[in-house]
Design a protein around this motif. Sequence first.
Motif, PDB file in Angstrom:
ATOM      1  N   GLY A 132      54.176  36.146 -40.749  1.00 36.41           N
ATOM      2  CA  GLY A 132      54.952  36.407 -39.549  1.00 36.41           C
ATOM      3  C   GLY A 132      54.803  37.803 -38.986  1.00 36.41           C
ATOM      4  N   GLN A 133      54.245  38.749 -39.778  1.00 40.77           N
ATOM      5  CA  GLN A 133      54.012  40.089 -39.244  1.00 40.77           C
ATOM      6  C   GLN A 133      52.836  40.058 -38.271  1.00 40.77           C
ATOM      7  OE1 GLN A 133      53.653  42.594 -42.885  1.00 40.77           O
ATOM      8  NE2 GLN A 133      55.472  43.647 -42.111  1.00 40.77           N
ATOM      9  N   VAL A 134      52.824  41.027 -37.358  1.00 38.27           N
ATOM     10  CA  VAL A 134      51.744  41.122 -36.375  1.00 38.27           C
ATOM     11  C   VAL A 134      50.724  42.146 -36.872  1.00 38.27           C
ATOM     12  CG1 VAL A 134      51.128  41.639 -33.989  1.00 38.27           C
ATOM     13  CG2 VAL A 134      53.313  40.531 -34.502  1.00 38.27           C
ATOM     14  N   LEU A 135      49.511  41.686 -37.076  1.00 32.08           N
ATOM     15  CA  LEU A 135      48.407  42.531 -37.526  1.00 32.08           C
ATOM     16  C   LEU A 135      47.434  42.726 -36.369  1.00 32.08           C
ATOM     17  CD1 LEU A 135      46.488  43.900 -39.648  1.00 32.08           C
ATOM     18  CD2 LEU A 135      45.616  41.579 -40.107  1.00 32.08           C
ATOM     19  N   MET A 136      47.102  43.980 -36.095  1.00 29.80           N
ATOM     20  CA  MET A 136      46.120  44.297 -35.051  1.00 29.80           C
ATOM     21  C   MET A 136      44.907  44.941 -35.712  1.00 29.80           C
ATOM     22  SD  MET A 136      46.804  46.457 -31.586  1.00 29.80           S
ATOM     23  CE  MET A 136      45.531  47.211 -30.595  1.00 29.80           C
ATOM     24  N   VAL A 137      43.742  44.318 -35.514  1.00 34.54           N
ATOM     25  CA  VAL A 137      42.504  44.762 -36.159  1.00 34.54           C
ATOM     26  C   VAL A 137      41.573  45.347 -35.110  1.00 34.54           C
ATOM     27  CG1 VAL A 137      40.520  44.074 -37.554  1.00 34.54           C
ATOM     28  CG2 VAL A 137      42.746  42.952 -37.914  1.00 34.54           C
ATOM     29  N   GLY A 173      56.271  43.944 -31.283  1.00 33.23           N
ATOM     30  CA  GLY A 173      55.123  44.845 -31.275  1.00 33.23           C
ATOM     31  C   GLY A 173      54.268  44.614 -32.507  1.00 33.23           C
ATOM     32  N   VAL A 174      53.318  45.505 -32.729  1.00 30.81           N
ATOM     33  CA  VAL A 174      52.383  45.399 -33.848  1.00 30.81           C
ATOM     34  C   VAL A 174      53.018  46.016 -35.096  1.00 30.81           C
ATOM     35  CG1 VAL A 174      50.149  46.180 -34.729  1.00 30.81           C
ATOM     36  CG2 VAL A 174      50.356  45.387 -32.350  1.00 30.81           C
ATOM     37  N   ASP A 175      52.990  45.264 -36.184  1.00 31.97           N
ATOM     38  CA  ASP A 175      53.578  45.738 -37.441  1.00 31.97           C
ATOM     39  C   ASP A 175      52.580  46.488 -38.316  1.00 31.97           C
ATOM     40  OD1 ASP A 175      56.240  44.486 -37.140  1.00 31.97           O
ATOM     41  OD2 ASP A 175      55.095  42.614 -37.244  1.00 31.97           O
ATOM     42  N   LYS A 232      50.508  52.962 -28.916  1.00 29.04           N
ATOM     43  CA  LYS A 232      51.496  52.669 -27.876  1.00 29.04           C
ATOM     44  C   LYS A 232      52.028  51.241 -27.946  1.00 29.04           C
ATOM     45  CE  LYS A 232      49.576  56.186 -24.818  1.00 29.04           C
ATOM     46  NZ  LYS A 232      48.893  56.484 -23.539  1.00 29.04           N
ATOM     47  N   VAL A 233      51.451  50.425 -28.820  1.00 36.78           N
ATOM     48  CA  VAL A 233      51.931  49.044 -28.948  1.00 36.78           C
ATOM     49  C   VAL A 233      52.516  48.788 -30.338  1.00 36.78           C
ATOM     50  CG1 VAL A 233      50.321  48.186 -27.220  1.00 36.78           C
ATOM     51  CG2 VAL A 233      49.651  48.167 -29.627  1.00 36.78           C
ATOM     52  N   LEU A 234      52.689  49.848 -31.124  1.00 38.01           N
ATOM     53  CA  LEU A 234      53.210  49.678 -32.483  1.00 38.01           C
ATOM     54  C   LEU A 234      54.725  49.495 -32.483  1.00 38.01           C
ATOM     55  CD1 LEU A 234      51.196  52.271 -34.625  1.00 38.01           C
ATOM     56  CD2 LEU A 234      50.666  49.877 -34.113  1.00 38.01           C
ATOM     57  N   ASN A 235      55.175  48.676 -33.371  1.00 37.49           N
ATOM     58  CA  ASN A 235      56.585  48.403 -33.554  1.00 37.49           C
ATOM     59  C   ASN A 235      57.262  49.551 -34.323  1.00 37.49           C
ATOM     60  OD1 ASN A 235      58.977  46.987 -33.529  1.00 37.49           O
ATOM     61  ND2 ASN A 235      58.325  45.405 -34.977  1.00 37.49           N
ATOM     62  N   TRP A 236      58.592  49.607 -34.259  1.00 39.25           N
ATOM     63  CA  TRP A 236      59.343  50.519 -35.128  1.00 39.25           C
ATOM     64  C   TRP A 236      59.075  50.111 -36.576  1.00 39.25           C
ATOM     65  CZ3 TRP A 236      62.799  50.237 -39.076  1.00 39.25           C
ATOM     66  CH2 TRP A 236      63.537  51.388 -39.382  1.00 39.25           C
ATOM     67  N   GLY A 237      58.811  51.098 -37.443  1.00 36.38           N
ATOM     68  CA  GLY A 237      58.545  50.803 -38.846  1.00 36.38           C
ATOM     69  C   GLY A 237      57.146  50.292 -39.122  1.00 36.38           C
ATOM     70  N   ALA A 238      56.239  50.440 -38.160  1.00 33.64           N
ATOM     71  CA  ALA A 238      54.875  49.933 -38.324  1.00 33.64           C
ATOM     72  C   ALA A 238      54.106  50.719 -39.381  1.00 33.64           C
ATOM     73  CB  ALA A 238      54.129  49.987 -36.987  1.00 33.64           C
ATOM     74  N   GLN A 239      53.023  50.104 -39.843  1.00 25.84           N
ATOM     75  CA  GLN A 239      52.119  50.750 -40.794  1.00 25.84           C
ATOM     76  C   GLN A 239      50.748  50.920 -40.155  1.00 25.84           C
ATOM     77  OE1 GLN A 239      52.645  49.494 -45.088  1.00 25.84           O
ATOM     78  NE2 GLN A 239      53.448  47.670 -44.070  1.00 25.84           N
ATOM     79  N   ILE A 240      50.164  52.095 -40.342  1.00 26.68           N
ATOM     80  CA  ILE A 240      48.829  52.387 -39.831  1.00 26.68           C
ATOM     81  C   ILE A 240      47.887  52.541 -41.026  1.00 26.68           C
ATOM     82  CG2 ILE A 240      47.404  54.004 -38.514  1.00 26.68           C
ATOM     83  CD1 ILE A 240      49.981  54.862 -37.037  1.00 26.68           C
ATOM     84  N   LEU A 241      46.832  51.727 -41.052  1.00 22.87           N
ATOM     85  CA  LEU A 241      45.834  51.796 -42.112  1.00 22.87           C
ATOM     86  C   LEU A 241      44.604  52.524 -41.574  1.00 22.87           C
ATOM     87  CD1 LEU A 241      46.293  48.136 -43.314  1.00 22.87           C
ATOM     88  CD2 LEU A 241      46.710  50.148 -44.758  1.00 22.87           C
ATOM     89  N   THR A 266      55.582  59.703 -35.536  1.00 22.96           N
ATOM     90  CA  THR A 266      55.634  59.006 -36.821  1.00 22.96           C
ATOM     91  C   THR A 266      57.046  59.070 -37.401  1.00 22.96           C
ATOM     92  OG1 THR A 266      53.314  59.564 -37.239  1.00 22.96           O
ATOM     93  CG2 THR A 266      54.630  58.901 -39.137  1.00 22.96           C
ATOM     94  N   LEU A 267      57.674  60.230 -37.271  1.00 23.36           N
ATOM     95  CA  LEU A 267      59.038  60.408 -37.771  1.00 23.36           C
ATOM     96  C   LEU A 267      60.026  59.548 -36.980  1.00 23.36           C
ATOM     97  CD1 LEU A 267      60.760  63.747 -38.676  1.00 23.36           C
ATOM     98  CD2 LEU A 267      61.889  62.172 -37.122  1.00 23.36           C
ATOM     99  N   VAL A 268      60.005  59.665 -35.661  1.00 25.08           N
ATOM    100  CA  VAL A 268      60.985  58.979 -34.812  1.00 25.08           C
ATOM    101  C   VAL A 268      60.875  57.458 -34.949  1.00 25.08           C
ATOM    102  CG1 VAL A 268      61.657  58.549 -32.420  1.00 25.08           C
ATOM    103  CG2 VAL A 268      61.169  60.882 -33.183  1.00 25.08           C
ATOM    104  N   LYS A 269      59.635  56.960 -35.068  1.00 25.39           N
ATOM    105  CA  LYS A 269      59.434  55.512 -35.127  1.00 25.39           C
ATOM    106  C   LYS A 269      59.324  54.985 -36.558  1.00 25.39           C
ATOM    107  CE  LYS A 269      57.678  54.822 -30.495  1.00 25.39           C
ATOM    108  NZ  LYS A 269      56.780  54.013 -29.641  1.00 25.39           N
ATOM    109  N   ASN A 270      59.518  55.873 -37.530  1.00 24.91           N
ATOM    110  CA  ASN A 270      59.502  55.461 -38.936  1.00 24.91           C
ATOM    111  C   ASN A 270      58.199  54.761 -39.331  1.00 24.91           C
ATOM    112  OD1 ASN A 270      62.278  55.744 -40.627  1.00 24.91           O
ATOM    113  ND2 ASN A 270      62.679  55.664 -38.421  1.00 24.91           N
ATOM    114  N   TRP A 271      57.082  55.273 -38.812  1.00 27.72           N
ATOM    115  CA  TRP A 271      55.785  54.712 -39.172  1.00 27.72           C
ATOM    116  C   TRP A 271      55.372  55.177 -40.569  1.00 27.72           C
ATOM    117  CZ3 TRP A 271      52.894  56.282 -34.051  1.00 27.72           C
ATOM    118  CH2 TRP A 271      53.271  55.411 -33.022  1.00 27.72           C
ATOM    119  N   THR A 272      54.553  54.383 -41.213  1.00 28.61           N
ATOM    120  CA  THR A 272      53.909  54.757 -42.470  1.00 28.61           C
ATOM    121  C   THR A 272      52.406  54.805 -42.233  1.00 28.61           C
ATOM    122  OG1 THR A 272      55.630  53.685 -43.794  1.00 28.61           O
ATOM    123  CG2 THR A 272      53.539  54.154 -44.886  1.00 28.61           C
TER     124      THR A 272
END
Length: 348
Positions: A151-156, A222-224, A240-249, A266-272
């Motif tokens: 169910g998560q959104v993955l963007m490749v 958005g993109v998880d 610009k299309v990442l969700n709150w709490g998204a992960q960037i690989l 990264t801080l405000v949107k709680n990205w990892t």
Amino acid sequence: MEALVCRKLGDPTATEPGSTESPVEVSKTYPIPPLTSDIAVRVKVTATSLNFANYLQILGKYQEKPPLPFIPGSDYSGIVDAIGPSVTKFRVGDRVCSFAALGSYAQFIVADQSLLFLVPEGCDMIAAAALPVAFGTSHVALVHRARLTSGQVLMVLGAAGGVGLAAVQIGKICGAIVIAVARGSEKIQFLKSMGVDHVVDLGTENVITSVKEFVKTRKLKGVDVLYDPVGGKLTKDSMKVLNWGAQILVIGFASGEVPLIPANITLVKNWTVHGLYWGSYKIHQPSVLDDSIRELLSWLARGLITIHISHTYSLSQSNLAFGAIKDRKAIGKVMIALDHKATLSSKL
């Protein structure tokens, strides 16, 4: 034995191997490597994979810079040719695959028995040679690091390349909603045939607009998880299309430009942000790589994943092989076949 030897740093696509301008040459009389320990195994290489990292290494632009001269190459498959007296896991004639820091662009390679994997019956040997680095990178990134769930959104990004196609397939196995980003009609049509949920053609579409329209239509936030082997401006746009709490690989920088990921956003949107240098797991957490490749070989045997071979060449055609990677002509993997029974082709 026959081996591709890098004598100096430079672009291996410029001229044929062995020319004065080329950094590589095909040696016909390179010594066959001896067994180096009681638990060493010598493998007669059937096929070996070309990865973008191998190209960068010959250019002298990779993070690991071996002393000259060296034989490039990483993942491979082959037949066990000889074993040390204390080898217990393999016999002469076994079909195996593995990966190495260097040395697979040759007819023979020696490895510790702990680094080899049996290729399941029925699996194609060229496909097995293409699996460890590309699929291993994507598997460790998505399953071990991001822990991608249904169910998560993955963007490749770079979705039609070797690691990109692997990420797309693993994403679907995990039950994710997959957005694939590539360039060119042939690549777009191929990705659609893979069953991805949304495809963005960078040649005709704006990635931000296209993805925002898709997530709005599907009532998604958005993109998880962002899988990024490309870097550059595309990374900046994708944020610009990442969700709150998204992960960037962070997988690599095929664009040639290292992107800046703003720490304040990264801080405000709680990205990892995950930096993934797959090869270093061999040193720090080898069990993660072992488990990953065993699961991938199981998936391959069961038909859960398919490995698309875009081009297959001989060692003497290595300039064309690296050119397919450099010019982004490949859809999937580019391979070198050393067993003359393997099919050699140059589909351009």
